[in-house]
Design a protein around this motif. Sequence first.
Motif, PDB file in Angstrom:
ATOM      1  N   SER A   1       9.991  -4.815  15.982  1.00 37.58           N
ATOM      2  CA  SER A   1       8.860  -5.049  15.088  1.00 37.58           C
ATOM      3  C   SER A   1       7.711  -4.181  15.576  1.00 37.58           C
ATOM      4  N   LEU A   2       7.214  -3.336  14.698  1.00 39.71           N
ATOM      5  CA  LEU A   2       6.105  -2.447  15.028  1.00 39.71           C
ATOM      6  C   LEU A   2       4.928  -2.750  14.113  1.00 39.71           C
ATOM      7  N   THR A   3       3.726  -2.658  14.654  1.00 44.63           N
ATOM      8  CA  THR A   3       2.542  -2.888  13.837  1.00 44.63           C
ATOM      9  C   THR A   3       2.373  -1.747  12.837  1.00 44.63           C
ATOM     10  N   PHE A   4       1.707  -2.041  11.734  1.00 45.97           N
ATOM     11  CA  PHE A   4       1.457  -1.007  10.731  1.00 45.97           C
ATOM     12  C   PHE A   4       0.701   0.174  11.336  1.00 45.97           C
ATOM     13  N   THR A   5      -0.221  -0.105  12.247  1.00 43.07           N
ATOM     14  CA  THR A   5      -1.027   0.969  12.842  1.00 43.07           C
ATOM     15  C   THR A   5      -0.230   1.854  13.795  1.00 43.07           C
ATOM     16  N   ASP A   6       0.951   1.407  14.235  1.00 45.34           N
ATOM     17  CA  ASP A   6       1.807   2.213  15.106  1.00 45.34           C
ATOM     18  C   ASP A   6       2.555   3.288  14.309  1.00 45.34           C
ATOM     19  N   LEU A   7       2.673   3.112  13.007  1.00 43.73           N
ATOM     20  CA  LEU A   7       3.466   4.015  12.168  1.00 43.73           C
ATOM     21  C   LEU A   7       2.592   5.097  11.550  1.00 43.73           C
TER      22      LEU A   7
ATOM     23  N   ARG B   1      -9.578   4.108   7.623  1.00 38.62           N
ATOM     24  CA  ARG B   1      -9.441   4.441   9.042  1.00 38.62           C
ATOM     25  C   ARG B   1      -8.011   4.188   9.472  1.00 38.62           C
ATOM     26  N   ALA B   2      -7.696   4.537  10.711  1.00 43.50           N
ATOM     27  CA  ALA B   2      -6.344   4.344  11.241  1.00 43.50           C
ATOM     28  C   ALA B   2      -5.972   2.865  11.333  1.00 43.50           C
ATOM     29  N   ASP B   3      -6.955   1.967  11.394  1.00 44.09           N
ATOM     30  CA  ASP B   3      -6.662   0.540  11.484  1.00 44.09           C
ATOM     31  C   ASP B   3      -6.601  -0.144  10.121  1.00 44.09           C
ATOM     32  N   GLY B   4      -6.729   0.597   9.033  1.00 44.57           N
ATOM     33  CA  GLY B   4      -6.596   0.023   7.704  1.00 44.57           C
ATOM     34  C   GLY B   4      -7.663   0.505   6.738  1.00 44.57           C
ATOM     35  N   ILE B   5      -7.565  -0.031   5.533  1.00 44.99           N
ATOM     36  CA  ILE B   5      -8.503   0.303   4.461  1.00 44.99           C
ATOM     37  C   ILE B   5      -9.453  -0.873   4.285  1.00 44.99           C
ATOM     38  N   TRP B   6     -10.739  -0.590   4.320  1.00 46.78           N
ATOM     39  CA  TRP B   6     -11.767  -1.618   4.162  1.00 46.78           C
ATOM     40  C   TRP B   6     -12.198  -1.661   2.708  1.00 46.78           C
ATOM     41  N   LEU B   7     -12.327  -2.881   2.195  1.00 45.08           N
ATOM     42  CA  LEU B   7     -12.639  -3.072   0.782  1.00 45.08           C
ATOM     43  C   LEU B   7     -13.884  -3.927   0.591  1.00 45.08           C
ATOM     44  N   LYS B   8     -14.539  -3.707  -0.535  1.00 43.91           N
ATOM     45  CA  LYS B   8     -15.626  -4.575  -0.974  1.00 43.91           C
ATOM     46  C   LYS B   8     -15.245  -5.071  -2.359  1.00 43.91           C
ATOM     47  N   CYS B   9     -15.121  -6.392  -2.485  1.00 48.16           N
ATOM     48  CA  CYS B   9     -14.801  -6.979  -3.785  1.00 48.16           C
ATOM     49  C   CYS B   9     -16.006  -6.828  -4.701  1.00 48.16           C
TER      50      CYS B   9
END
Length: 145
Positions: A77-83, A118-126
């Motif tokens: 199991s690998l984190t999304f940020t590892d890929l 960013r590498a750790d994900g996409i930040w959103l504003k509703c």
Amino acid sequence: MVILCENIHASQTAVEALPAKDSGSFPQGDPGGDPLPLLQEKATYWSSSFKREVKVFQIFDEFSEASCQVSGRGRFSLTFTDLQCLSQSPRSDFSVGDKVVILVGKHKETFATITTIRADGIWLKCDDRRKPLAKTFFPHQLAKA
């Protein structure tokens, strides 16, 4: 790019230039440069932790992990940020400012705007909130509105 190495025992510091990023810099494949891949089952990506290609078998959004086959090592199991993306990996085409729909989780079917990628994900504003969401998302969890 420069690597800073520090010898703790001798209190010395050495600086070494890394080789230019070319196909020879990565023995198992070139991880590309995209911060976030578009994760899909049966697709191949680069694992930062294993330093080799891996194949995704199952995606677990609730844990932000994917079950991956690591050549010669088995399944992990690998984190999304590892890929990371390889040249043949599926890629997203999201940009800051894009309007999206969230496909998973507590905010499923909510419309939002991408504020940061960013590498750790996409930040959103509703659209109906003043503050950005506290949780990051990954490209496979979003669809353009």
